[in-house]
Design an enzyme around this catalytic site. Structure first.
Site, PDB file in Angstrom:
ATOM      1  N   HIS A   1      -1.765   0.663  -3.806  1.00 18.71           N
ATOM      2  CA  HIS A   1      -1.797  -0.689  -3.253  1.00 18.71           C
ATOM      3  C   HIS A   1      -2.964  -1.475  -3.844  1.00 18.71           C
ATOM      4  CE1 HIS A   1       0.635   1.384  -0.182  1.00 18.71           C
ATOM      5  NE2 HIS A   1       1.230   0.212  -0.072  1.00 18.71           N
TER       6      HIS A   1
ATOM      7  N   HIS B   1       7.687   0.666  -4.294  1.00 17.27           N
ATOM      8  CA  HIS B   1       7.691   2.013  -3.744  1.00 17.27           C
ATOM      9  C   HIS B   1       8.470   2.058  -2.438  1.00 17.27           C
ATOM     10  CE1 HIS B   1       4.121   0.012  -2.067  1.00 17.27           C
ATOM     11  NE2 HIS B   1       4.284   0.781  -0.996  1.00 17.27           N
TER      12      HIS B   1
ATOM     13  N   CYS C   1       5.145   1.533  10.804  1.00 15.18           N
ATOM     14  CA  CYS C   1       5.619   1.492   9.429  1.00 15.18           C
ATOM     15  C   CYS C   1       4.859   2.558   8.649  1.00 15.18           C
ATOM     16  CB  CYS C   1       5.454   0.110   8.814  1.00 15.18           C
ATOM     17  SG  CYS C   1       3.792  -0.567   8.880  1.00 15.18           S
TER      18      CYS C   1
ATOM     19  N   HIS D   1       5.276   5.431   4.902  1.00  9.43           N
ATOM     20  CA  HIS D   1       5.874   5.833   3.637  1.00  9.43           C
ATOM     21  C   HIS D   1       6.381   7.274   3.732  1.00  9.43           C
ATOM     22  CE1 HIS D   1       2.768   2.808   2.747  1.00  9.43           C
ATOM     23  NE2 HIS D   1       3.640   2.373   1.855  1.00  9.43           N
TER      24      HIS D   1
ATOM     25  N   GLU E   1       0.780   8.137  14.558  1.00 14.42           N
ATOM     26  CA  GLU E   1       0.151   6.838  14.813  1.00 14.42           C
ATOM     27  C   GLU E   1       0.081   6.490  16.288  1.00 14.42           C
ATOM     28  OE1 GLU E   1       1.602   3.405  12.730  1.00 14.42           O
ATOM     29  OE2 GLU E   1       1.592   4.432  10.797  1.00 14.42           O
TER      30      GLU E   1
ATOM     31  N   TYR F   1      11.060  -6.232   0.207  1.00 14.20           N
ATOM     32  CA  TYR F   1      10.226  -7.430   0.251  1.00 14.20           C
ATOM     33  C   TYR F   1       8.983  -7.251  -0.616  1.00 14.20           C
ATOM     34  CZ  TYR F   1       6.683  -5.145   3.082  1.00 14.20           C
ATOM     35  OH  TYR F   1       5.691  -4.307   3.498  1.00 14.20           O
TER      36      TYR F   1
ATOM     37  N   GLU G   1       2.102  -5.901  -1.096  1.00 15.41           N
ATOM     38  CA  GLU G   1       3.112  -4.915  -0.720  1.00 15.41           C
ATOM     39  C   GLU G   1       4.350  -5.224  -1.553  1.00 15.41           C
ATOM     40  OE1 GLU G   1       2.884  -2.250   0.817  1.00 15.41           O
ATOM     41  OE2 GLU G   1       1.546  -2.406   2.539  1.00 15.41           O
TER      42      GLU G   1
ATOM     43  N   GLU H   1       7.890  -3.266  -1.518  1.00 19.29           N
ATOM     44  CA  GLU H   1       8.543  -2.095  -0.937  1.00 19.29           C
ATOM     45  C   GLU H   1      10.043  -2.250  -0.762  1.00 19.29           C
ATOM     46  OE1 GLU H   1       4.824  -0.510   1.784  1.00 19.29           O
ATOM     47  OE2 GLU H   1       6.358  -1.721   2.758  1.00 19.29           O
TER      48      GLU H   1
ATOM     49  N   TRP I   1       6.408  -8.765   6.704  1.00 18.43           N
ATOM     50  CA  TRP I   1       7.647  -7.976   6.777  1.00 18.43           C
ATOM     51  C   TRP I   1       8.302  -8.096   8.155  1.00 18.43           C
ATOM     52  CZ3 TRP I   1       2.811  -6.004   5.860  1.00 18.43           C
ATOM     53  CH2 TRP I   1       2.244  -5.190   6.850  1.00 18.43           C
TER      54      TRP I   1
END
Length: 189
Positions: free
Chosen positions: A29, A36, A71, A73, A91, A108, A117, A119, A164
Site C-alpha cells: 500500500h 490486489h 474488511c 485481505h 478484529e 474500486y 487502495e 482492490e 469503499w
C-alpha cells in the site's frame, strides 16, 4: 522468547482479477498500489442494524475513517469466506452466521492523498449475535446503525464513511432482503 512478527501477504491480481503473485501487505500500500484481492463484510444484528466501525488511528490506510463492519485481505491460498470469518474474530471478537457473498465482482480505487487502495473486493453480509470486543489496533470505535441511516450517510455529499463503503452501500441495499431473509429493516419513503 520474543516471537517473530508474522508477515502478512496479499494476493496481487491482473486487471481481469487473476492472481499474478503475492506481496508483503506492509509494503504494497502506497501512492500507487498494485491491484490486489480484498473483501468487505457488513454484519447485522437481530434488529436489522449494521455494525459500523471506525478504523484505528494506527492503520496505515484511511486511519480513523468510519466504514462497514470488517474488511481485510485473504492470505495466499485462503478462501475469501474463511478470511472473512478469521478477520471478524481477530478484529472484532465476533462469529458470523449466514455469511453470504452478495457483490462478488466489486472493485474500486481510492486514495486518501498518501495511500491508494486498488482492490478487487468481494462484499459479504452476515448475521452477528451480541456486541463486538474489538482489537484496539484495528478498531477505534463501533456503533450499531439502522440501515437507512447508514445508506443516507453513504450517499451524503459530506459523508464520513470510507470511499469503499460509500460505493458499496447503494449496491447492497437492493440485495439485503434476499441475502439475509427475515432481516428486519426500516425503509424510508
Amino acid at each position: 522468547m520474543t516471537p517473530f512478527p508474522v508477515r502478512e501477504e496479499v494476493v496481487l491480481l491482473d486487471e481481469e482479477g487473476r492472481p499474478v503473485g503475492v506481496a508483503d501487505k506492509a509494503t504494497v500500500h502506497g501512492p500507487r498500489t498494485p491491484r490486489h484481492l480484498a473483501f468487505s463484510c457488513y454484519g447485522y444484528d437481530a434488529a436489522g442494524r449494521v455494525l459500523v466501525t471506525r478504523r484505528a488511528a494506527g492503520k496505515r490506510a484511511f486511519p480513523l475513517v468510519w466504514t462497514g463492519t470488517c474488511c481485510g485481505h485473504p492470505a495466499p491460498g485462503e478462501a475469501a469466506d474463511v478470511a472473512v470469518h478469521r478477520r471478524l474474530r481477530d478484529e472484532l471478537g465476533v462469529d458470523a452466521r449466514d455469511l453470504t457473498l452478495v457483490l462478488p465482482d466489486f472493485s474500486y480505487r481510492a486514495s486518501d492523498g498518501t495511500i491508494e487502495e486498488n482492490e478487487l473486493c468481494p462484499v459479504y453480509v452476515c448475521r452477528l449475535d451480541g456486541d463486538p470486543a474489538p482489537a484496539p489496533d484495528e478498531v477505534a470505535e463501533w456503533v450499531w446503525w439502522d440501515w437507512d441511516a447508514f445508506l443516507a450517510a453513504a450517499t451524503a455529499a459530506d459523508s464520513i464513511l470510507s470511499p469503499w463503503a460509500r460505493l458499496q452501500a447503494p449496491l447492497l441495499d437492493p440485495l439485503l432482503d434476499a441475502a439475509l431473509p427475515g432481516l428486519p429493516r426500516r425503509r424510508t419513503a
